[in-house]
Design a protein around this motif. Sequence first.
Motif, PDB file in Angstrom:
ATOM      1  N   ILE A  19       2.160 -24.058   4.394  1.00  0.00           N
ATOM      2  CA  ILE A  19       3.082 -23.557   5.410  1.00  0.00           C
ATOM      3  C   ILE A  19       4.240 -24.538   5.584  1.00  0.00           C
ATOM      4  CG2 ILE A  19       3.317 -22.915   7.847  1.00  0.00           C
ATOM      5  CD1 ILE A  19       0.360 -22.142   7.795  1.00  0.00           C
ATOM      6  N   SER A  20       5.445 -24.001   5.636  1.00  0.00           N
ATOM      7  CA  SER A  20       6.634 -24.832   5.875  1.00  0.00           C
ATOM      8  C   SER A  20       6.577 -25.416   7.290  1.00  0.00           C
ATOM      9  CB  SER A  20       7.882 -23.960   5.713  1.00  0.00           C
ATOM     10  OG  SER A  20       9.045 -24.695   5.948  1.00  0.00           O
ATOM     11  N   PRO A  21       6.994 -26.664   7.506  1.00  0.00           N
ATOM     12  CA  PRO A  21       7.682 -27.539   6.549  1.00  0.00           C
ATOM     13  C   PRO A  21       6.762 -28.492   5.789  1.00  0.00           C
ATOM     14  CG  PRO A  21       7.844 -28.492   8.734  1.00  0.00           C
ATOM     15  CD  PRO A  21       7.059 -27.212   8.897  1.00  0.00           C
ATOM     16  N   PHE A  22       5.422 -28.370   5.969  1.00  0.00           N
ATOM     17  CA  PHE A  22       4.538 -29.366   5.370  1.00  0.00           C
ATOM     18  C   PHE A  22       4.630 -29.371   3.851  1.00  0.00           C
ATOM     19  CE2 PHE A  22       0.561 -30.803   3.508  1.00  0.00           C
ATOM     20  CZ  PHE A  22       0.395 -32.029   4.126  1.00  0.00           C
ATOM     21  N   TYR A  23       4.502 -28.194   3.214  1.00  0.00           N
ATOM     22  CA  TYR A  23       4.430 -28.189   1.749  1.00  0.00           C
ATOM     23  C   TYR A  23       5.740 -28.652   1.114  1.00  0.00           C
ATOM     24  CZ  TYR A  23       7.199 -23.912   0.929  1.00  0.00           C
ATOM     25  OH  TYR A  23       8.216 -22.990   0.841  1.00  0.00           O
ATOM     26  N   GLU A  24       6.867 -28.453   1.822  1.00  0.00           N
ATOM     27  CA  GLU A  24       8.148 -28.901   1.272  1.00  0.00           C
ATOM     28  C   GLU A  24       8.261 -30.421   1.303  1.00  0.00           C
ATOM     29  OE1 GLU A  24      10.590 -25.066   2.999  1.00  0.00           O
ATOM     30  OE2 GLU A  24       9.474 -26.478   4.233  1.00  0.00           O
ATOM     31  N   ARG A  25       7.645 -31.036   2.304  1.00  0.00           N
ATOM     32  CA  ARG A  25       7.732 -32.496   2.446  1.00  0.00           C
ATOM     33  C   ARG A  25       6.664 -33.228   1.644  1.00  0.00           C
ATOM     34  NH1 ARG A  25       8.395 -32.659   9.072  1.00  0.00           N
ATOM     35  NH2 ARG A  25      10.419 -31.604   9.189  1.00  0.00           N
ATOM     36  N   TYR A  26       5.438 -32.690   1.646  1.00  0.00           N
ATOM     37  CA  TYR A  26       4.313 -33.415   1.065  1.00  0.00           C
ATOM     38  C   TYR A  26       3.632 -32.678  -0.095  1.00  0.00           C
ATOM     39  CZ  TYR A  26       4.818 -35.762   5.579  1.00  0.00           C
ATOM     40  OH  TYR A  26       5.323 -36.421   6.678  1.00  0.00           O
ATOM     41  N   GLY A  27       3.957 -31.411  -0.274  1.00  0.00           N
ATOM     42  CA  GLY A  27       3.253 -30.602  -1.259  1.00  0.00           C
ATOM     43  C   GLY A  27       1.985 -30.027  -0.663  1.00  0.00           C
ATOM     44  N   ASP A 147      -0.424 -16.704   0.412  1.00  0.00           N
ATOM     45  CA  ASP A 147      -0.770 -15.290   0.522  1.00  0.00           C
ATOM     46  C   ASP A 147      -0.042 -14.409  -0.487  1.00  0.00           C
ATOM     47  OD1 ASP A 147      -2.486 -16.039   2.475  1.00  0.00           O
ATOM     48  OD2 ASP A 147      -1.529 -14.931   4.101  1.00  0.00           O
ATOM     49  N   PRO A 148       1.291 -14.387  -0.519  1.00  0.00           N
ATOM     50  CA  PRO A 148       1.958 -13.524  -1.499  1.00  0.00           C
ATOM     51  C   PRO A 148       1.667 -13.936  -2.938  1.00  0.00           C
ATOM     52  CG  PRO A 148       3.556 -14.919  -0.362  1.00  0.00           C
ATOM     53  CD  PRO A 148       2.263 -15.055   0.362  1.00  0.00           C
ATOM     54  N   TYR A 149       1.525 -15.233  -3.204  1.00  0.00           N
ATOM     55  CA  TYR A 149       1.255 -15.684  -4.571  1.00  0.00           C
ATOM     56  C   TYR A 149      -0.178 -15.356  -4.981  1.00  0.00           C
ATOM     57  CZ  TYR A 149       5.723 -18.075  -5.026  1.00  0.00           C
ATOM     58  OH  TYR A 149       7.066 -18.341  -5.135  1.00  0.00           O
ATOM     59  N   ALA A 150      -1.132 -15.625  -4.100  1.00  0.00           N
ATOM     60  CA  ALA A 150      -2.532 -15.321  -4.411  1.00  0.00           C
ATOM     61  C   ALA A 150      -2.705 -13.842  -4.708  1.00  0.00           C
ATOM     62  CB  ALA A 150      -3.424 -15.726  -3.245  1.00  0.00           C
ATOM     63  N   ILE A 151      -2.074 -13.005  -3.900  1.00  0.00           N
ATOM     64  CA  ILE A 151      -2.255 -11.555  -4.009  1.00  0.00           C
ATOM     65  C   ILE A 151      -1.503 -10.992  -5.201  1.00  0.00           C
ATOM     66  CG2 ILE A 151      -1.679  -9.384  -2.831  1.00  0.00           C
ATOM     67  CD1 ILE A 151      -2.357 -11.021  -0.180  1.00  0.00           C
ATOM     68  N   SER A 152      -0.333 -11.516  -5.489  1.00  0.00           N
ATOM     69  CA  SER A 152       0.441 -11.030  -6.624  1.00  0.00           C
ATOM     70  C   SER A 152      -0.201 -11.420  -7.955  1.00  0.00           C
ATOM     71  CB  SER A 152       1.869 -11.579  -6.558  1.00  0.00           C
ATOM     72  OG  SER A 152       2.637 -11.128  -7.653  1.00  0.00           O
ATOM     73  N   ILE A 153      -0.737 -12.645  -8.037  1.00  0.00           N
ATOM     74  CA  ILE A 153      -1.290 -13.164  -9.290  1.00  0.00           C
ATOM     75  C   ILE A 153      -2.732 -12.727  -9.497  1.00  0.00           C
ATOM     76  CG2 ILE A 153      -1.892 -15.291 -10.522  1.00  0.00           C
ATOM     77  CD1 ILE A 153       0.495 -16.578  -8.916  1.00  0.00           C
ATOM     78  N   GLY A 154      -3.535 -12.757  -8.431  1.00  0.00           N
ATOM     79  CA  GLY A 154      -4.924 -12.340  -8.508  1.00  0.00           C
ATOM     80  C   GLY A 154      -5.850 -13.419  -9.050  1.00  0.00           C
ATOM     81  N   GLY A 155      -7.159 -13.203  -8.885  1.00  0.00           N
ATOM     82  CA  GLY A 155      -8.163 -14.088  -9.443  1.00  0.00           C
ATOM     83  C   GLY A 155      -8.552 -15.243  -8.539  1.00  0.00           C
ATOM     84  N   LEU A 156      -9.582 -15.980  -8.970  1.00  0.00           N
ATOM     85  CA  LEU A 156     -10.028 -17.207  -8.310  1.00  0.00           C
ATOM     86  C   LEU A 156      -9.215 -18.351  -8.890  1.00  0.00           C
ATOM     87  CD1 LEU A 156     -12.124 -18.792  -6.550  1.00  0.00           C
ATOM     88  CD2 LEU A 156     -13.554 -18.906  -8.610  1.00  0.00           C
ATOM     89  N   LYS A 157      -8.526 -19.122  -8.027  1.00  0.00           N
ATOM     90  CA  LYS A 157      -7.575 -20.088  -8.561  1.00  0.00           C
ATOM     91  C   LYS A 157      -7.301 -21.230  -7.589  1.00  0.00           C
ATOM     92  CE  LYS A 157      -4.417 -16.588  -7.050  1.00  0.00           C
ATOM     93  NZ  LYS A 157      -5.573 -15.947  -6.400  1.00  0.00           N
ATOM     94  N   TYR A 158      -6.896 -22.345  -8.211  1.00  0.00           N
ATOM     95  CA  TYR A 158      -6.379 -23.494  -7.485  1.00  0.00           C
ATOM     96  C   TYR A 158      -4.864 -23.456  -7.624  1.00  0.00           C
ATOM     97  CZ  TYR A 158      -5.108 -28.387  -6.606  1.00  0.00           C
ATOM     98  OH  TYR A 158      -4.522 -29.533  -6.128  1.00  0.00           O
ATOM     99  N   MET A 159      -4.144 -23.597  -6.491  1.00  0.00           N
ATOM    100  CA  MET A 159      -2.689 -23.469  -6.507  1.00  0.00           C
ATOM    101  C   MET A 159      -2.059 -24.669  -5.807  1.00  0.00           C
ATOM    102  SD  MET A 159      -2.382 -19.438  -5.389  1.00  0.00           S
ATOM    103  CE  MET A 159      -0.896 -19.144  -6.349  1.00  0.00           C
ATOM    104  N   GLU A 160      -0.969 -25.147  -6.373  1.00  0.00           N
ATOM    105  CA  GLU A 160      -0.192 -26.206  -5.741  1.00  0.00           C
ATOM    106  C   GLU A 160       1.216 -25.692  -5.452  1.00  0.00           C
ATOM    107  OE1 GLU A 160      -0.237 -29.725  -8.136  1.00  0.00           O
ATOM    108  OE2 GLU A 160      -2.294 -30.256  -7.550  1.00  0.00           O
ATOM    109  N   PHE A 161       1.734 -26.081  -4.285  1.00  0.00           N
ATOM    110  CA  PHE A 161       3.066 -25.655  -3.873  1.00  0.00           C
ATOM    111  C   PHE A 161       3.916 -26.868  -3.521  1.00  0.00           C
ATOM    112  CE2 PHE A 161       0.282 -22.106  -2.586  1.00  0.00           C
ATOM    113  CZ  PHE A 161       0.861 -21.089  -3.331  1.00  0.00           C
ATOM    114  N   ARG A 162       5.103 -26.876  -4.058  1.00  0.00           N
ATOM    115  CA  ARG A 162       6.128 -27.840  -3.655  1.00  0.00           C
ATOM    116  C   ARG A 162       7.403 -27.069  -3.392  1.00  0.00           C
ATOM    117  NH1 ARG A 162       4.495 -32.974  -4.097  1.00  0.00           N
ATOM    118  NH2 ARG A 162       2.639 -33.380  -5.352  1.00  0.00           N
ATOM    119  N   GLU A 163       8.444 -27.754  -2.984  1.00  0.00           N
ATOM    120  CA  GLU A 163       9.676 -27.049  -2.593  1.00  0.00           C
ATOM    121  C   GLU A 163      10.214 -26.188  -3.728  1.00  0.00           C
ATOM    122  OE1 GLU A 163      13.934 -27.921  -0.400  1.00  0.00           O
ATOM    123  OE2 GLU A 163      12.691 -29.576  -1.054  1.00  0.00           O
ATOM    124  N   ASN A 164      10.172 -26.683  -4.947  1.00  0.00           N
ATOM    125  CA  ASN A 164      10.757 -25.938  -6.056  1.00  0.00           C
ATOM    126  C   ASN A 164       9.797 -25.713  -7.221  1.00  0.00           C
ATOM    127  OD1 ASN A 164      13.438 -25.777  -4.902  1.00  0.00           O
ATOM    128  ND2 ASN A 164      13.608 -27.973  -5.318  1.00  0.00           N
TER     129      ASN A 164
END
Length: 329
Positions: A19-27, A147-164
Motif C-alpha cells: 500500500i502506498s506510500p510504504f511500497y514506494e519508499r521501502y518496497g 489485489d489487481p496484480y494477483a487477480i490479473s496474473i493468477g496462481g500461487l505466487k510471491y510478489m515484490e512491488f517497488r515504485e517502478n
Amino acid sequence: MITVYSPLRISFAGGGTDISPFYERYGGAVLNTTIDRGIMIRYEDDGSSLEVSSRDFLRTALISTNNRTMENKIIDMFMENGINTGRVIMNSDVPPGSGLGSSSALINGILKMINAIKKRNVDPYELAKESYLTEKDKFNIILGKQDPYAISIGGLKYMEFRENVDSTQKFDLSDPFVKDLQSSILLVYTGNTRESSRSLQDQVTKSEHGDEQTMENLNKIKHLALEMSKAISAHNRNEVCNIINEGWNIKKSLGANVTNQRIDEIISYAKENGAKSAKLLGGGSEGFILLIGEKNGIDSLQRKMMLKSDFVIRVRFDNCGTRVINNYI
C-alpha cells in the motif's frame, strides 16, 4: 455474448506492505493465491441503452442516470470506450467487501470485458496496472497493489512491488505440498462486510507521517512474505502456519479497526478445535478469516466452525487470472 471470469484472492503474508506510500519508499512483498471463487461478468449488446445490474447490490443503473454509484462509474468506463448499448450483468460468489479482493476482481473483469469487446489483447501486467490506477483514481479506493496484480496474473505466487519495478515468482500447483496446503484451508465468514478504504486509512495516515512503529511493523511483515516463500519452497508446513500467525499478530497493531471481539472469538475457537493458523483477510474489521487445519482434519474443523458462522467454505487454488471464458460476438 461475452463472459469474463475474475478470480478472488487470499493473502498468506505481506499484506499492507503493498500500500502506498510504504511500497514506494521501502518496497513491498506479498505471498498470495487466486482461488476458485470469483466474479462473473456478462455482456450482451441488445441495442438498447447501456444497463449495468448487480445481483449482489440488488441495483440497476442506466446510461442516463446521474447518480454516481459504482454502477454508474462502470457505465462511464464503457462509454469512454465507445460502448453505449447493451446489458452488463455482474455476479459474485461471495459478498462484496469481504477481504478477498472483490473490488479489484470486478474492475479487472470490467476492463477485460471492454478489451474483449474492442478486440484488444492486453498483457496481464498491463491489465493489472490499468486496474490499479482505475480503482485508485476513478473509484477513490485505498488498496494494495497486490489485489489487481494477483487477480490479473493468477496462481500461487510471491510478489515484490517497488515504485517502478514489479516481479512475480509462481509456484507449481501440482506440487504435492501445495496440493496438501490447499486441501487444509477453510474460509470463515464473520457475518459482515466492510469498506476496505476505511479499514486501511489509519495505516496510510501513519505511513504518510513516517510513524516509526508502523514502519517497523510493515518491514517485519514484508520480511515474513519472503520467509513464507522459502517455507513453501522447502515444504515446511509448520513454518507456513507459524508465519501466518506471526503476521496476524503484527497486523493487529497497524490500525484501530483491524480486529474486534467477534473476530478474536472466532480465531480462538478455531485454534481450540484444530486450526494451526488463523488470520483475517483484507484490510480488517470484517470479512473472511483464513484457517489452516491439520492434515486430514478439515471435515471436522469445518463442522465445528459452522457453529460459529453460517458460511464456512473450502477452496481450491486457481492458476489463471482474469479471463474471457466465452465470446460469441
